[in-house]
Scaffold this motif. Structure first.
Motif, PDB file in Angstrom:
ATOM      1  N   THR A 258       0.835  -1.195   0.000  1.00  0.00           N
ATOM      2  CA  THR A 258       0.000   0.000   0.000  1.00  0.00           C
ATOM      3  C   THR A 258       0.872   1.248   0.000  1.00  0.00           C
ATOM      4  O   THR A 258       2.011   1.242   0.484  1.00  0.00           O
ATOM      5  CB  THR A 258      -0.910   0.047   1.236  1.00  0.00           C
ATOM      6  N   LEU A 259       0.315   2.315  -0.549  1.00  0.00           N
ATOM      7  CA  LEU A 259       1.037   3.585  -0.517  1.00  0.00           C
ATOM      8  C   LEU A 259       1.243   4.044   0.925  1.00  0.00           C
ATOM      9  O   LEU A 259       2.243   4.697   1.240  1.00  0.00           O
ATOM     10  CB  LEU A 259       0.276   4.655  -1.306  1.00  0.00           C
ATOM     11  N   GLY A 260       0.301   3.707   1.797  1.00  0.00           N
ATOM     12  CA  GLY A 260       0.446   4.072   3.201  1.00  0.00           C
ATOM     13  C   GLY A 260       1.655   3.415   3.835  1.00  0.00           C
ATOM     14  O   GLY A 260       2.377   4.041   4.618  1.00  0.00           O
TER      15      GLY A 260
ATOM     16  N   GLU B 240       4.670   5.209   2.515  1.00  0.00           N
ATOM     17  CA  GLU B 240       4.776   6.537   3.116  1.00  0.00           C
ATOM     18  C   GLU B 240       5.430   6.484   4.499  1.00  0.00           C
ATOM     19  O   GLU B 240       6.218   7.357   4.868  1.00  0.00           O
ATOM     20  CB  GLU B 240       3.393   7.177   3.219  1.00  0.00           C
ATOM     21  N   LYS B 241       5.129   5.447   5.266  1.00  0.00           N
ATOM     22  CA  LYS B 241       5.674   5.333   6.617  1.00  0.00           C
ATOM     23  C   LYS B 241       7.197   5.249   6.633  1.00  0.00           C
ATOM     24  O   LYS B 241       7.844   5.730   7.561  1.00  0.00           O
ATOM     25  CB  LYS B 241       5.085   4.109   7.319  1.00  0.00           C
TER      26      LYS B 241
ATOM     27  N   ARG C  69       7.117  10.939   0.911  1.00  0.00           N
ATOM     28  CA  ARG C  69       6.555  12.028   1.715  1.00  0.00           C
ATOM     29  C   ARG C  69       6.885  13.401   1.145  1.00  0.00           C
ATOM     30  O   ARG C  69       6.209  14.383   1.465  1.00  0.00           O
ATOM     31  CB  ARG C  69       7.056  11.911   3.157  1.00  0.00           C
TER      32      ARG C  69
ATOM     33  N   LEU D  67      -0.497  11.952   2.628  1.00  0.00           N
ATOM     34  CA  LEU D  67      -1.470  11.315   1.765  1.00  0.00           C
ATOM     35  C   LEU D  67      -2.857  11.285   2.417  1.00  0.00           C
ATOM     36  O   LEU D  67      -2.981  11.253   3.632  1.00  0.00           O
ATOM     37  CB  LEU D  67      -1.045   9.880   1.459  1.00  0.00           C
ATOM     38  N   SER D  68      -3.859  11.286   1.566  1.00  0.00           N
ATOM     39  CA  SER D  68      -5.229  11.165   2.070  1.00  0.00           C
ATOM     40  C   SER D  68      -5.481   9.724   2.514  1.00  0.00           C
ATOM     41  O   SER D  68      -4.695   8.820   2.228  1.00  0.00           O
ATOM     42  CB  SER D  68      -6.221  11.541   0.967  1.00  0.00           C
ATOM     43  N   LYS D  69      -6.591   9.512   3.205  1.00  0.00           N
ATOM     44  CA  LYS D  69      -6.924   8.176   3.700  1.00  0.00           C
ATOM     45  C   LYS D  69      -7.063   7.184   2.550  1.00  0.00           C
ATOM     46  O   LYS D  69      -6.576   6.045   2.626  1.00  0.00           O
ATOM     47  CB  LYS D  69      -8.224   8.239   4.505  1.00  0.00           C
TER      48      LYS D  69
ATOM     49  N   GLU E   7      -5.677   7.383  -0.411  1.00  0.00           N
ATOM     50  CA  GLU E   7      -4.367   7.165  -1.038  1.00  0.00           C
ATOM     51  C   GLU E   7      -3.516   6.221  -0.195  1.00  0.00           C
ATOM     52  O   GLU E   7      -2.793   5.379  -0.726  1.00  0.00           O
ATOM     53  CB  GLU E   7      -3.658   8.498  -1.252  1.00  0.00           C
ATOM     54  N   LYS E   8      -3.602   6.360   1.105  1.00  0.00           N
ATOM     55  CA  LYS E   8      -2.861   5.445   1.982  1.00  0.00           C
ATOM     56  C   LYS E   8      -3.289   3.995   1.765  1.00  0.00           C
ATOM     57  O   LYS E   8      -2.473   3.069   1.857  1.00  0.00           O
ATOM     58  CB  LYS E   8      -3.083   5.829   3.451  1.00  0.00           C
TER      59      LYS E   8
ATOM     60  N   THR F  16      -5.225   7.608  -8.119  1.00  0.00           N
ATOM     61  CA  THR F  16      -3.875   7.881  -7.649  1.00  0.00           C
ATOM     62  C   THR F  16      -3.135   8.862  -8.547  1.00  0.00           C
ATOM     63  O   THR F  16      -2.370   9.677  -8.062  1.00  0.00           O
ATOM     64  CB  THR F  16      -3.059   6.576  -7.561  1.00  0.00           C
TER      65      THR F  16
END
Length: 284
Positions: free
Chosen positions: A176-178, A181-182, A188, A201-203, A205-206, A233
């Motif tokens: 996942t993109l989320g 991102e982490k 980021r 990111l939005s929810k 997108e995550k 996306t």
């Protein structure tokens, strides 16, 4: 903030990857790809890359964006980057979307967290050719349309190697993109939200699932990364739902000399906390 996004149909890109079996070197490469990557980190060294974003449909494939760039390393990882984005192809729907963000090639130099933008939609004051921002994006206004997954980051490479199924030196899987991102400073700093200070990111997108295929070389360093992004996306809601988006990145020259320098101060206008001065509209 509202982003320019694409309603492209998510589908798996299938490809046959030929894996070359290399002769055993005199000094064996580390068994761990992340260790192999870290071994190339040194002041003044780096890697070069090219990525191409393509819309895939039953009627054929259309590339719409090509980026070339270099990443400069320090002892712990990426410390600077230099990325140029250019439009390719003539897809009418995509051309409408990029007509304001990329009316001409855009170049972004990023040193630490400071970015310098030139070309593209940027309109610096008379006598200046660059716009400077202290918390800038790594790929300018078009960074979101390029490769968001950067396997030159140890944390991101580890994530893909851990999540992927290995066949020879190729890892395939989903993430996942989320999750990216982490662990990824590159992701980021890829979106306009970095510039405006509106968050990450939005929810939705995550939660977006990205399919990936990562191929390593005989030295266990990344050679090619192909990612397939889901709907909502990239690009624009105007793009038909019968399409998917694929970004292919090739890495070359691992450990070669790379020096990224800031533009001449006399050619730079400071953006400070102001919104960017752009030619055309906004992203939402």
């Amino acid at each position: 903030m509202k982003r320019v996004i694409a309603c492209v149909a998510a589908a798996t890109v299938t490809a046959t990857v030929a894996v070359a079996v290399a002769a055993t070197p005199v000094q064996a490469a580390p068994a761990d790809p992340v260790a192999a990557l870290r071994s190339r980190f040194a002041e003044g060294k780096g890697v070069r890359f090219t990525d191409v974003a393509t819309l895939v449909a039953f009627s054929g494939n259309t590339s719409f964006l090509k980026r070339t760039g270099s990443l400069q390393f320090g002892k712990a990882g990426i410390v600077a980057s230099d990325v140029t984005a250019k439009r390719t192809g003539d897809d009418a729907e995509v051309s409408t979307v990029l007509s304001w963000t990329l009316p001409r090639p855009e170049r972004t130099i990023r040193i630490g967290t400071t970015s310098y933008y030139s070309g593209g939609a940027w309109a610096p004051p008379k006598g200046k050719t660059w716009v400077k921002h202290p918390r800038g994006m790594n790929g300018g206004l078009n960074g979101w349309y390029g490769q968001l997954v950067n396997v030159a980051e140890p944390s991101t490479l580890k994530l893909l190697v851990t999540r992927g199924k290995r066949t020879g030196r190729t890892y395939s899987g989903t993430v996942t993109l989320g999750a990216v991102e982490k662990v990824s400073p590159w992701l980021r700093s890829a979106d306009l939200s970095v510039l405006t200070g509106t968050g990450g990111l939005s929810k939705s997108e995550k939660a977006a699932v990205v399919r990936f295929r990562l191929t390593l070389g005989p030295d266990l360093l990344p050679r090619k990364l192909v990612t397939v992004y889901p709907p909502a996306t990239h690009v624009s809601a105007a793009v038909g739902e019968d399409r998917q988006l694929s970004v292919e990145t090739d890495y070359t020259g691992w450990g070669s000399r790379v020096t990224v320098k800031a533009p001449p101060a006399s050619k730079v206008a400071n953006m400070g906390k102001r919104e960017p001065t752009l030619r055309g509209g906004g992203r939402g």
